[in-house]
Design a protein around this motif. Sequence first.
Motif, short mmCIF file in Angstrom:
data_model
loop_
_atom_site.label_atom_id
_atom_site.label_comp_id
_atom_site.label_asym_id
_atom_site.label_seq_id
_atom_site.Cartn_x
_atom_site.Cartn_y
_atom_site.Cartn_z
N GLU A 409 43.26 0.97 -42.09
CA GLU A 409 42.64 1.75 -43.37
C GLU A 409 41.87 1.00 -44.20
O GLU A 409 40.64 1.67 -44.01
CB GLU A 409 44.06 2.39 -44.80
N ASP A 410 42.00 -0.29 -44.38
CA ASP A 410 40.82 -0.99 -45.08
C ASP A 410 40.40 -1.59 -44.37
O ASP A 410 38.78 -1.31 -44.55
CB ASP A 410 41.60 -2.33 -46.07
N LEU A 411 40.70 -1.90 -42.12
CA LEU A 411 39.86 -2.00 -42.08
C LEU A 411 38.97 -0.86 -41.05
O LEU A 411 36.80 -1.12 -41.06
CB LEU A 411 40.14 -2.80 -40.28
N VAL A 412 39.36 -0.03 -41.37
CA VAL A 412 38.44 1.54 -41.07
C VAL A 412 37.29 2.30 -42.27
O VAL A 412 36.12 2.10 -41.66
CB VAL A 412 39.88 2.51 -40.52
N ALA A 413 38.13 1.70 -43.51
CA ALA A 413 36.97 1.68 -44.55
C ALA A 413 35.96 0.46 -44.45
O ALA A 413 34.74 0.72 -44.33
CB ALA A 413 37.87 1.42 -45.86
N ASN A 414 35.76 -0.35 -44.03
CA ASN A 414 35.25 -1.64 -43.99
C ASN A 414 34.19 -1.15 -42.88
O ASN A 414 32.53 -0.92 -43.14
CB ASN A 414 35.54 -2.78 -43.08
N LEU A 415 34.72 -0.75 -41.92
CA LEU A 415 33.64 0.14 -40.95
C LEU A 415 33.02 0.95 -40.59
O LEU A 415 31.43 0.72 -40.43
CB LEU A 415 34.93 -0.09 -38.93
N ARG A 416 33.87 2.02 -41.39
CA ARG A 416 32.68 3.54 -42.15
C ARG A 416 31.81 2.46 -43.31
O ARG A 416 30.37 3.12 -43.16
CB ARG A 416 33.65 3.51 -43.36
N ARG A 417 31.50 1.78 -44.21
CA ARG A 417 30.71 1.28 -44.54
C ARG A 417 29.92 0.60 -44.45
O ARG A 417 28.28 0.56 -44.82
CB ARG A 417 31.36 0.03 -46.29
N ALA A 418 29.98 -0.39 -43.52
CA ALA A 418 28.97 -0.96 -42.10
C ALA A 418 28.24 -0.22 -41.66
O ALA A 418 26.65 -0.45 -41.86
CB ALA A 418 29.82 -1.32 -41.90
N LEU A 419 28.93 0.79 -40.82
CA LEU A 419 28.08 1.94 -40.73
C LEU A 419 26.81 2.65 -41.41
O LEU A 419 25.56 2.81 -40.83
CB LEU A 419 28.77 3.50 -39.67
#
Length: 434
Positions: A409-419
């Motif tokens: 979930e943390d990884l996905v959240a980071n990806l969403r922030r980067a996007l």
Amino acid sequence: MKSLLVGAALGALLLPAAALASDHDHPCVDAACTMVSLFDTPAQPTGGAGYTSTETPHYGTWGFDLAGRDTTVNPGDNFFEYANGTALKSLVIPADRSNYGSFNLLRELSDNRMKVLIADIAANAALAAGSDEAKIRDLYLSFADQARVDALDAQPLQPMLAAARGADTHAKMARLMGETVDMPGGSLFGAYIGEDAKDPSKYAVYLGQSGLGLPDRDYYLNATYADKKAAYQVYVAQMLTLAGWADADQAAADIVALETRIATVHWTRVESRDDDKTYNPMTRAELSAAMPGFDWNAYLDGASLGAVERVIVAQNTAFPKEAEIFAATPIATLQAWQAFHTVDQSASLLSQRFSDAAWTFRSHVLQGALEQRTRDKRAVSFAEGALGEALGRAYVARWFPPEDKAEMEDLVANLRRALSLRIDNLDWMTPETK
């Protein structure tokens, strides 16, 4: 024909400079790698057995496999062979597969874990009747019981073969085609329910071309596949013979001739990928008016879609031609065709003589596999397909602990922030679109 699904050339484009700088620490620089040796994993057996552990593979020291190149090839002529040629020559594809790549390895990891999970469940004789675990145990053990399956032989087919024989008019056959939409059998038209592509707030019934036993229309019409088509006719006769169908050789010839006629009117795969061309809403009345050679009311009733008044037709110009072929085909040929597809689609669940015949043609002749997967592996796959939700819950409970979920979930959240940051900085995109 066997194939490798992962190219090192693509990997070279994806590796960061830091990773490339460390590649001299990896044994792959000095010797060609197998797929598994790219991971820091427990020792694996040799001989192309694939990945056999239940432990999660981790990347070791990694980089691009320079020794995997074939420097005798001019990269301007064939960059894939230049980048991968030597590695491909040494790669051992498991004998029970026709292709292999990193996603196969990850799939094997999941399969290995699932096998352990199911074996533990199956060993528990004290499960509550009707529980998910009891269903998993009973389903797995019933499939894995080769002796029982062989003793039953063709017996499970008899009700379905009787239905094919009983469809002695075109109207009855149309209804039977509808009834077999979600069970073994043949149909000129496939049906499924999905979100309406033009109005995702609603569901719609989709209809698409069907009716072929070979992978694609080209197998019937392109001389390149003439040997496969000839082998298919032999296979059709073999399966009908195993099922006890009369005059199997002539029936097989008639079936292949029928499917060849169907293939001539089918859309190509390219045409069938066009989202706009394959969106053709029609009412039930319009279906019947456009295709008088096929009883759509009987078909939809058989498919439990009798109340549906609107459908979306994919290959709309092929449908009327298929309906004409259906109307012009003798009912005896349609009965044999229905019987064959029933046997063919059921073969993996039947006795060894059926499953071996199906594997020989479907996996060996068409795909190049050298060995059939063992029955215990097939039993795991069967259980996953039939009780996927129940097994998924058990799998997550055992192999996906809360801390792993939190990390993901943390990884996905980071990806969403980067996007989000990337989108915010795009000067060509309007605020409304962002």
